[in-house]
Write a protein that holds these residues in place. Structure first.
Motif: not given
Length: 228
Positions: A11-16, A19-24
């Motif tokens: 689960p630790v990789s889900v949020q980072p 966030e990047q996909i939401s931005e880019l």
């Protein structure tokens, strides 16, 4: 709408990455496929196993069956399994750390690779050396494990994790020209590393940027004109 499947081993990789996909790639639909037993099994064996590789293939085949446009592999520990999966399915696959490895090789000849688990360190080092070979760059790689950091993170002590990793980065920076953070879970430290004397690279931003480039290069599907 563009649909992206992201395969995670915890689960630790889900949020980072979210966030990047939401931005880019803000208009994308993201399907997260998370199996935290994958990394546990790799760590228990000490290396990528055929069983784990088979499950990675299964998850990515399922993603293809869902008709996603592209698949992102979020974990360096299983990245080498993706190399064979690419030959078995037609959906494009991007590995989160490939762009980071290429960037490191373009910056300097002495590269430091730091991880919190050995099963991520070793494949990341191999990836860096592979990319250096493809780019015809001669590189020296210095490896470092931030001992105890991953266990601290799993126990919920994020502050302790960050302290251990930052200390390891500071020590390694005196020996190399560029540092690669081998795990997505370490990327959150980058804003705190402005005083480090060498560039410190993390995979979420460069990996998602590579994902966006791959999407931009996909063949465009023409829509028939219904008025004809």
């Amino acid at each position: 709408m563009t649909t992206i499947a992201v395969v995670h081993t915890g689960p630790v990789s889900v949020q980072p990455i979210k966030e990047q996909i939401s931005e880019l790639i803000p208009d994308a639909r993201v399907i997260n496929i998370v199996d935290d037993s994958l990394l546990n099994d790799v760590r228990a064996a000490g290396h990528l196993t055929p069983e784990v590789a088979s499950r990675i293939h299964s998850y990515m085949s399922n993603a293809q069956a869902m008709r996603v446009d592209i698949i992102l592999n979020a974990c360096s520990s299983v990245g080498e399994a993706v190399d064979s999966v690419r030959n078995l399915i037609s959906t494009p696959i991007v590995k989160i750390d490939e762009a980071m490895a290429e960037e490191a090789c373009s910056i300097g000849s002495h590269i430091g690779v730091i991880a919190t688990v050995p099963t991520t360190l070793e494949p990341t080092v191999r990836l860096v050396k592979k990319k250096a070979g493809e780019m015809r760059r001669a590189v020296e790689v210095t490896e470092r494990i931030a001992e105890g950091a991953f266990e601290a993170l799993l126990s919920g002590d994020g502050a302790r994790h960050d302290e251990i990793v930052k200390s390891a980065i500071s020590t390694l920076a005196a020996q190399v020209g560029v540092i690669v953070l081998a795990q997505v879970s370490m990327a959150r430290l980058v804003p705190q590393l402005e005083g480090v004397r060498v560039p410190v690279l993390s995979s979420p931003r460069s990996g998602v940027a590579a994902l966006k480039r791959s999407l931009d290069n996909l063949p465009k599907v023409s829509v028939p004109n219904q008025n004809r």
